[in-house]
Design a protein around this motif. Sequence first.
Motif: not given
Length: 113
Positions: A28-38, A45-63
């Motif tokens: 939330q702190e790092l991505l504040a400029g991209l939107g609000e995390i919903a 245990q290997a991938t994060w999925r971040i959905d924003f309130t504006n329907s955008a999605v970010v995928y990243l590796r956990n490691q």
Amino acid sequence: LISVNTLPSLVGPDHDRELVFARYLEFQELLAGLGEIARLELEHQATWRIDFTNSAVVYLRNQDARSVLTRFLEAWPGLRDERRREFARLDLRYEHGFALLWKEPEAVPDEQG
């Protein structure tokens, strides 16, 4: 009063609930400029999925999530200035880059007719 509908959904295995919450605060702190995390989900245990309130999605590796996000955010201002549109999906799981899908621009009503 805080509405339950405005609280983010945090999803992951029970044994990783503290990790999911800690990552939510960090992302939330790092991505504040991209939107609000919903919604934040730790998938397999290997991938994060971040959905924003504006329907955008970010995928990243956990490691290496923090370092990958930091590198991307350094490049983001230049990307954003060129396109001036919101992204629909951002996949940061690639070892040497990322995939970015832009949202389609909203249709402007035709003033004829």
